[in-house]
Design a protein around this motif. Structure first.
Motif, PDB file in Angstrom:
ATOM      1  N   PRO A  64       0.803  -1.216   0.000  1.00  0.00           N
ATOM      2  CA  PRO A  64       0.000   0.000   0.000  1.00  0.00           C
ATOM      3  C   PRO A  64       0.842   1.275   0.000  1.00  0.00           C
ATOM      4  O   PRO A  64       0.487   2.234  -0.657  1.00  0.00           O
ATOM      5  CB  PRO A  64      -0.820  -0.103   1.271  1.00  0.00           C
ATOM      6  CG  PRO A  64      -0.012  -0.950   2.196  1.00  0.00           C
ATOM      7  CD  PRO A  64       0.783  -1.875   1.319  1.00  0.00           C
ATOM      8  N   SER A  65       1.951   1.343   0.702  1.00  0.00           N
ATOM      9  CA  SER A  65       2.737   2.581   0.698  1.00  0.00           C
ATOM     10  C   SER A  65       4.170   2.305   1.144  1.00  0.00           C
ATOM     11  O   SER A  65       4.608   2.759   2.193  1.00  0.00           O
ATOM     12  CB  SER A  65       2.098   3.632   1.603  1.00  0.00           C
ATOM     13  OG  SER A  65       2.035   3.138   2.923  1.00  0.00           O
ATOM     14  N   ILE A 105       4.196  -7.924   2.589  1.00  0.00           N
ATOM     15  CA  ILE A 105       4.482  -7.164   1.374  1.00  0.00           C
ATOM     16  C   ILE A 105       4.641  -8.085   0.166  1.00  0.00           C
ATOM     17  O   ILE A 105       4.357  -7.694  -0.969  1.00  0.00           O
ATOM     18  CB  ILE A 105       5.764  -6.321   1.570  1.00  0.00           C
ATOM     19  CG1 ILE A 105       5.567  -5.288   2.671  1.00  0.00           C
ATOM     20  CG2 ILE A 105       6.203  -5.648   0.295  1.00  0.00           C
ATOM     21  CD1 ILE A 105       4.538  -4.235   2.378  1.00  0.00           C
ATOM     22  N   VAL A 106       5.084  -9.318   0.380  1.00  0.00           N
ATOM     23  CA  VAL A 106       5.364 -10.248  -0.718  1.00  0.00           C
ATOM     24  C   VAL A 106       4.095 -10.496  -1.531  1.00  0.00           C
ATOM     25  O   VAL A 106       3.052 -10.840  -0.993  1.00  0.00           O
ATOM     26  CB  VAL A 106       5.940 -11.577  -0.181  1.00  0.00           C
ATOM     27  CG1 VAL A 106       6.139 -12.567  -1.315  1.00  0.00           C
ATOM     28  CG2 VAL A 106       7.244 -11.328   0.540  1.00  0.00           C
ATOM     29  N   GLY A 107       4.197 -10.287  -2.837  1.00  0.00           N
ATOM     30  CA  GLY A 107       3.072 -10.525  -3.746  1.00  0.00           C
ATOM     31  C   GLY A 107       2.183  -9.317  -3.976  1.00  0.00           C
ATOM     32  O   GLY A 107       1.246  -9.395  -4.776  1.00  0.00           O
ATOM     33  N   ASN A 108       2.449  -8.197  -3.306  1.00  0.00           N
ATOM     34  CA  ASN A 108       1.638  -6.994  -3.508  1.00  0.00           C
ATOM     35  C   ASN A 108       1.935  -6.360  -4.866  1.00  0.00           C
ATOM     36  O   ASN A 108       2.985  -6.591  -5.463  1.00  0.00           O
ATOM     37  CB  ASN A 108       1.913  -5.968  -2.414  1.00  0.00           C
ATOM     38  CG  ASN A 108       1.319  -6.362  -1.085  1.00  0.00           C
ATOM     39  OD1 ASN A 108       0.789  -7.447  -0.923  1.00  0.00           O
ATOM     40  ND2 ASN A 108       1.426  -5.474  -0.113  1.00  0.00           N
ATOM     41  N   GLU A 109       1.001  -5.559  -5.346  1.00  0.00           N
ATOM     42  CA  GLU A 109       1.187  -4.807  -6.584  1.00  0.00           C
ATOM     43  C   GLU A 109       2.348  -3.838  -6.398  1.00  0.00           C
ATOM     44  O   GLU A 109       2.572  -3.324  -5.312  1.00  0.00           O
ATOM     45  CB  GLU A 109      -0.075  -4.019  -6.930  1.00  0.00           C
ATOM     46  CG  GLU A 109      -1.257  -4.873  -7.295  1.00  0.00           C
ATOM     47  CD  GLU A 109      -1.070  -5.568  -8.630  1.00  0.00           C
ATOM     48  OE1 GLU A 109      -0.566  -4.923  -9.579  1.00  0.00           O
ATOM     49  OE2 GLU A 109      -1.419  -6.753  -8.721  1.00  0.00           O
ATOM     50  N   PRO A 131      11.863   7.909   3.464  1.00  0.00           N
ATOM     51  CA  PRO A 131      11.278   7.633   2.139  1.00  0.00           C
ATOM     52  C   PRO A 131      10.814   8.883   1.401  1.00  0.00           C
ATOM     53  O   PRO A 131      10.943   8.968   0.181  1.00  0.00           O
ATOM     54  CB  PRO A 131      10.112   6.703   2.463  1.00  0.00           C
ATOM     55  CG  PRO A 131      10.513   6.026   3.722  1.00  0.00           C
ATOM     56  CD  PRO A 131      11.293   7.054   4.492  1.00  0.00           C
ATOM     57  N   VAL A 132      10.295   9.864   2.123  1.00  0.00           N
ATOM     58  CA  VAL A 132       9.833  11.094   1.473  1.00  0.00           C
ATOM     59  C   VAL A 132      11.007  11.823   0.831  1.00  0.00           C
ATOM     60  O   VAL A 132      10.910  12.320  -0.293  1.00  0.00           O
ATOM     61  CB  VAL A 132       9.118  12.011   2.497  1.00  0.00           C
ATOM     62  CG1 VAL A 132       8.805  13.364   1.894  1.00  0.00           C
ATOM     63  CG2 VAL A 132       7.872  11.346   3.016  1.00  0.00           C
TER      64      VAL A 132
END
Length: 159
Positions: A64-65, A105-109, A131-132
């Motif tokens: 997601p982010s 997180i594995v397999g996420n878009e 990250p920003v």
């Protein structure tokens, strides 16, 4: 005459060598995520020129982010400024990295959004970069290309 003088044997000017943009300059590459397992793209699918292997710090946004930087060997066409990365390699490297960190997180878009300047990639962990801040320094791709095998050669994918 030698090639170093800028002329070839026929007296016409040789093609100047392309230099990489200096650090801090906006250099937005073109990008192609190769989903074909049987195509290595040793020749550029656009200009038919020879591609070379080069490492790029690819910035990947994972749903997601989450931002992730992957220092990956890719095919690169200097004439087209095109980076070609294999989808299967990108996904397997990301899966291996997140198996130890965060299995959710594995397999996420995901979306490969650009590259990080190499000097910044080397120092990002030492500097404790957020990250920003990393996203602000990311060189976003100018274009994302798609190619399909069509009629005996590679061509742009239909819209």
């Amino acid at each position: 005459m030698s090639g170093a003088s800028g002329k070839n044997g026929r007296g016409s000017k040789a093609k100047p060598m392309r230099a990489l943009a200096p650090v801090g300059a906006t250099r937005c590459h073109r990008f192609f995520l190769n989903s074909y397992e049987d195509a290595a793209f040793t020749k550029c699918p656009k200009c038919e020129g020879r591609t070379r292997v080069r490492k790029f710090p690819l910035v990947v946004h994972i749903e997601p982010s989450r931002l992730f930087v992957l220092n990956k060997q890719c095919r690169y066409c200097e004439d087209c400024d095109l980076i070609i990365a294999r989808r299967s390699e990108v996904e397997s490297l990301m899966a291996a990295a997140f198996e130890r960190r965060d299995l959710t997180i594995v397999g996420n878009e995901y979306l490969v959004v650009g590259t990080l300047p190499r000097s910044l990639w080397r120092t990002r962990d030492d500097a404790g970069m957020r990250p920003v801040d990393m996203l602000d320094q990311t060189e976003i791709f100018r274009d994302v290309w798609k190619f399909e095998l069509a009629g005996g050669g590679w061509g742009p994918a239909p819209c």
